[in-house]
Write an enzyme that holds these catalytic residues in place. Sequence first.
Site, PDB file in Angstrom:
ATOM      1  N   VAL A  86      33.999  14.021  63.957  1.00 39.86           N
ATOM      2  CA  VAL A  86      34.592  13.030  64.850  1.00 39.86           C
ATOM      3  C   VAL A  86      33.612  11.881  65.046  1.00 39.86           C
ATOM      4  CG1 VAL A  86      35.607  12.602  67.112  1.00 39.86           C
ATOM      5  CG2 VAL A  86      35.914  14.834  66.014  1.00 39.86           C
ATOM      6  N   LYS A  87      34.046  10.697  64.664  1.00 43.67           N
ATOM      7  CA  LYS A  87      33.201   9.500  64.711  1.00 43.67           C
ATOM      8  C   LYS A  87      33.407   8.799  66.056  1.00 43.67           C
ATOM      9  CE  LYS A  87      32.010   5.859  61.383  1.00 43.67           C
ATOM     10  NZ  LYS A  87      32.534   5.176  60.159  1.00 43.67           N
TER      11      LYS A  87
END
Length: 219
Positions: A86-87
């Site tokens: 997850v960025k």
Amino acid sequence: MKFFIDTASLKEIQEAQDIGVLDGVTTNPSLMAKEGIAGKDNVMRHYKAICEIVDGDVSAEVISTKYEEMINEGEELAEIDEQIVVKIPMIKDGIKAIKYFSERGIKTNCTLVFSPGQALLAAKAGATYVSPFVGRLDDISTDGMTLIEDIRLIYDNYGYETQILAASVRHPMHIIQCAKIGADVMTGPLSAILALLNHPLTDSGLAKFLADHAKVNQK
């Protein structure tokens, strides 16, 4: 050093994978738009398609900037595949979200990092990766490699396990400089990776070998 490719193009990802040196993929909304991927369901399916090509981590960026919304969006992204990272943007609520995800075993990539202090906060929150944007610093006449060096020193001083993912890599010399400094990962375009293959002496040497081989076989 790990090689990630920064794209949403399945064709480019497959080409990099076929070369045999690809370790992962980073994407963002701009790269998705460039490939004409629009709509939540289509984006989710595209992330899954990327995961089916590459063996390593695939960074999928949240759009939200509020803590609760980032949590909801990030959890949904993480459900796509175990390869998904997850960025999260380097903002206050982003750091809080990174802490939340790290405590639950969800991998994160803290993006848009431009200072050692930001990288330190991301590591303390438990980010899996931190993404300093070396190319964008170069664009404003600031040495992006100095930032990589500073982060490397800080992380080594305190044993942080967060990996330095050099982002916004533009050309092959960026890759070489990152490798010399000690970045854990670099992410850039396929063109930068392929450019590492090139050297005029390799080309001239191969041409001579082939020419000599042809002469021998004509006799």
